[in-house]
Design an enzyme around this catalytic site. Structure first.
Site, PDB file in Angstrom:
ATOM      1  N   GLU A  40       0.857  -1.190   0.000  1.00 13.38           N
ATOM      2  CA  GLU A  40       0.000   0.000   0.000  1.00 13.38           C
ATOM      3  C   GLU A  40       0.886   1.231   0.000  1.00 13.38           C
ATOM      4  O   GLU A  40       1.923   1.267   0.679  1.00 13.38           O
ATOM      5  CB  GLU A  40      -0.902   0.022   1.240  1.00 13.38           C
ATOM      6  N   CYS A  88      -6.824   1.208   2.608  1.00 18.40           N
ATOM      7  CA  CYS A  88      -7.693   2.385   2.589  1.00 18.40           C
ATOM      8  C   CYS A  88      -7.441   3.232   1.351  1.00 18.40           C
ATOM      9  O   CYS A  88      -8.335   3.917   0.863  1.00 18.40           O
ATOM     10  CB  CYS A  88      -7.471   3.203   3.849  1.00 18.40           C
ATOM     11  N   ASN A 137     -12.535  -2.833   0.322  1.00 19.33           N
ATOM     12  CA  ASN A 137     -11.519  -2.974   1.363  1.00 19.33           C
ATOM     13  C   ASN A 137     -12.114  -2.575   2.702  1.00 19.33           C
ATOM     14  O   ASN A 137     -12.478  -1.411   2.870  1.00 19.33           O
ATOM     15  CB  ASN A 137     -10.318  -2.069   1.081  1.00 19.33           C
ATOM     16  N   GLU A 138     -12.235  -3.520   3.594  1.00 16.96           N
ATOM     17  CA  GLU A 138     -12.653  -3.199   4.969  1.00 16.96           C
ATOM     18  C   GLU A 138     -13.884  -2.312   5.002  1.00 16.96           C
ATOM     19  O   GLU A 138     -14.013  -1.471   5.896  1.00 16.96           O
ATOM     20  CB  GLU A 138     -11.546  -2.438   5.711  1.00 16.96           C
TER      21      GLU A 138
HETATM   22  O1  AHR Z   1      -2.521  -1.576   6.520  1.00 16.56           O
HETATM   23  C1  AHR Z   1      -2.882  -0.297   6.921  1.00 16.56           C
HETATM   24  C2  AHR Z   1      -4.380  -0.049   6.843  1.00 16.56           C
HETATM   25  O2  AHR Z   1      -5.028  -0.895   7.731  1.00 16.56           O
HETATM   26  C3  AHR Z   1      -5.030  -0.359   5.529  1.00 16.56           C
HETATM   27  O3  AHR Z   1      -4.964   0.680   4.631  1.00 16.56           O
HETATM   28  C4  AHR Z   1      -6.439  -0.624   5.896  1.00 16.56           C
HETATM   29  O4  AHR Z   1      -7.068  -1.520   5.020  1.00 16.56           O
HETATM   30  C5  AHR Z   1      -6.353  -1.100   7.320  1.00 16.56           C
HETATM   31  O5  AHR Z   1      -7.197  -0.405   8.145  1.00 16.56           O
END
Ligand code: AHR
Length: 653
Positions: free
Chosen positions: A49, A252, A382-383
């Site tokens: 990321e 994120c 994602n989440e």
């Molecule tokens: O890995 C860091 C963050 O943790 C990521 O962006 C997110 O998906 C999670 O909350």
């Protein structure tokens, strides 16, 4: 008494400090004649990321910061188009710099600098010190380029100087005279002397106004010598994990801070000067120089299957906290934009896998890769908070991909935690829609990882497969320690044991640049000149390099506290054993192999052990790394307290 491994309990055995207790005898029994259980061949991978300056200023090898004058207060409250740049007026020169957007190089890249040279003297220009200084290596070549346009006046040759902090000239190039239309000028410069904190100066002497944009400096020696490539030393440390897959670009970052911040893959391909930079959800800037083409290419270069993650048509539920007046919380793309968004998802599959004659395959070919990238997995969401807004959009995307590309495995999302409302609602959707795989995330204490050592033993094999897309054992003060790495290793033996339902797993986050870190702990820390893998990195590496595709049942003495896993790699026939001791008592392990007459009892072993509170940091003089040595299983093994031992026995068994 002997118990199957899945009944073993690891709870409450982790401790701090070094071992002082005498060794306990333990035996491990493996029947080699059993067929074993097929497990995922893609189990251990990585998650990249652009967080902690992982991309710009990190893995992406560009040495100029704010190269296209697109920094803005939206990225970071103290930034503007000229952040990272300094006006230079040498030896009697007089001039000024401003920023304009009237006639840009490209609409996606609206801002450019305007140098107004009033008196040429020794040159009026701009200086850039990169990301914490520019690192140059003696004898190596660097590619410089700039887009320039003479706005008024006769045009001027530009001089590019690479200078040390003290102003010593380390390399130089004279570029052709600027023209009244935008034109790219390039030069390759061989550096005379190494420097860790150099800067670049671009100077003109001819009276008049010159527009400048996309000022770029790259080492020629990038990873695999790719143009617009990656920092070689850092990429190599990542490659050395030998990940089976790579998830990108977030996290994120993928679903973004607000709808206009969703990561749109089409903005990140094509000529770099035409890509659309944007603010990074982690409150800095992303140039998109490391874009979808570069991600796919890196995956190919390191032998990892690509796993891109696209937003599910909604932005992050934590949106809007840093931009005054911005809408807060999860929002969905308006329904009248969803058809286009769904098409964007389908177009990505064509970009990755379509023939070079297809619309999007042609763009991949134009970038230099006519062959497909063999995309197999696609993350959607994602989440995310699991709401009706999410569900409606996720289902539109999921149905379209399933209908047009049944060969693609869609990975859905079940929220940010290993339990709770979003987790349950996410799983409900997965079961209802029969989503092939879901992405579970958890950042927990080392003890949590030990307490949850049986999490997947009871997962229903008829339901979706699991991708553990983000996990890490956070020790006190959000650090990595040997203790946290060993808790992860113990947990990873259950991922192997449950490799029929857990299909993939990746530690998170991967990279962090010292001084620019928004999230701790991370797997690999770095500066411009150093790369420091944590102890947890070595756990990931040992598992990824020693994964198998068949899990073999083994039994171990009750109360040994060992977490073990035996797998076979059917390609090589190698047998691989992993013994994890999270406790304070060393173990004298005896092996009983049955079901085979001529089993070679010798192999190679790697042992990761030491003080349970040991930490590998950038300043650690002697980092803790695995020790490799021959293994003779016939005479048993000493398994230290707080340790991981991986044993590989070659051959067909
Ligand atoms: O890995 C860091 C963050 O943790 C990521 O962006 C997110 O998906 C999670 O909350």
């Amino acid at each position: 008494m002997i118990l199957p491994l899945c009944i073993l309990t690891l709870a409450q055995i982790i401790a701090s400090g070094s071992a002082s207790t005498p060794a306990t005898d333990t035996s491990i029994n493996i029947n080699l004649s059993q067929p074993g259980k097929a497990i995922s061949p893609d189990l251990f991978g990585i998650f990249f990321e652009d967080l902690n300056y992982a991309a710009d200023g990190g893995l992406y090898a560009e040495l100029v910061q704010n190269r296209s004058f697109e920094y803005s207060p939206g990225d970071h409250k103290d930034w503007n188009s000229l952040t990272g740049w300094e006006l230079i007026q040498r030896e009697g020169a007089k001039g000024s710099v401003s920023v304009d957007d009237k006639e840009p190089l490209n609409a996606n890249n609206p801002h450019y600098a305007v140098l107004n040279i009033e008196t040429g003297g020794g040159g009026v220009g701009l200086q850039n010190a990169g990301f914490d200084g520019i690192v140059l290596k003696e004898g190596e070549k660097y590619d410089f380029s700039v887009f320039a346009r003479q706005l008024d006046g006769p045009g001027t040759p530009l001089t590019l100087r690479l200078e040390s902090k003290e102003g010593e000239l380390l390399g130089e190039a004279i570029l052709p005279s600027t023209k009244p239309t935008w034109a790219k000028a390039s030069a390759s410069i061989q550096v005379k002397k190494s420097a860790d904190d150099a800067h670049l100066v671009l100077l003109g002497k001819g009276k008049g106004r010159v527009a400048l944009d996309m000022v770029s400096l790259f080492p020629q020696k990038t990873f695999h010598n790719r143009p617009n490539g990656l920092r070689a030393d850092l990429a190599q440390v990542v490659a050395d994990i030998h990940p089976k897959f790579m998830r990108f670009p977030g996290g994120c970052l993928a679903h973004g801070d607000g709808l206009d911040n969703i990561y749109r893959w089409k903005n990140t391909i094509g000529p770099v000067e035409q890509r659309k930079a944007q603010r990074n959800i982690w409150r800095y800037h992303q140039t998109a120089g490391l874009g979808y083409f570069e991600y796919f290419q890196f995956c190919e270069d390191i032998g990892a299957k690509p796993l891109p993650v696209l937003a599910a048509g909604v932005c992050c539920q934590n949106s809007g906290h840093f931009i005054p007046g911005a809408p807060k919380g999860q929002q969905g793309l308006p329904m009248d934009q969803m058809q286009d968004y769904v098409q964007e998802v389908l177009d990505l599959i064509e970009y990755a896998n379509g023939p070079a004659t297809s619309t999007w395959g042609a763009k991949r070919a134009a970038a230099g890769h006519p062959k497909p990238f063999n995309l197999q997995y696609l993350g959607v969401g994602n989440e995310d908070q699991i709401t009706p807004v999410f569900k409606e959009r996720f289902q539109m995307i999921f149905d379209a991909v399933k209908a047009k590309h049944p060969e693609i495995t869609v990975v859905g999302t079940v929220g940010p935690s290993p339990d709770g409302k979003d987790f349950e609602e996410g799983w409900k959707i997965a079961n209802e829609l029969k989503v092939p795989m879901v992405d579970e995330h958890y950042y927990k204490s080392p003890q949590w990882f030990l307490d949850n050592f049986k999490r997947y033993d009871s997962y229903d094999r008829a339901h979706s497969k699991v991708y553990v897309g983000e996990y890490a054992a956070h020790d006190d003060k959000r650090r990595t320690t040997l203790r946290s790495a060993i808790a992860e290793a113990a947990y990873m033996t259950q991922l192997e044991r449950n490799g029929d339902v857990v299909h993939m797993a990746s530690y998170a986050p991967l990279l962090a640049k010292a001084g620019h870190t928004q999230w701790n702990p991370d797997m690999i820390y770095f500066t411009n000149t150093k790369v420091a893998p944590t102890i947890n990195y070595y756990v990931q590496q040992l598992f990824a390099c020693n994964s198998g595709d068949t899990w073999l049942p083994a039994t171990v003495d009750e109360h040994s506290g060992l977490a073990t896993s035996a797998v076979r790699d059917s390609k090589t026939g190698d047998l691989i054993l992993k013994l994890v001791n999270p406790g304070v008592t060393p173990q004298s392990v005896h092996f009983n192999f049955t079901g085979h007459n001529s089993f070679a009892l010798t192999g190679t072993k790697w042992v990761l052990s030491g003080d349970s509170m040991a930490v590998n940091e950038l300043a650690t003089p002697t980092p803790l790394i695995p020790e490799k040595s021959p293994a003779n299983l016939g005479s048993g093994l000493q398994v230290p307290a707080c340790s991981l031992t991986v044993i590989r026995v070659a051959g067909k068994h």
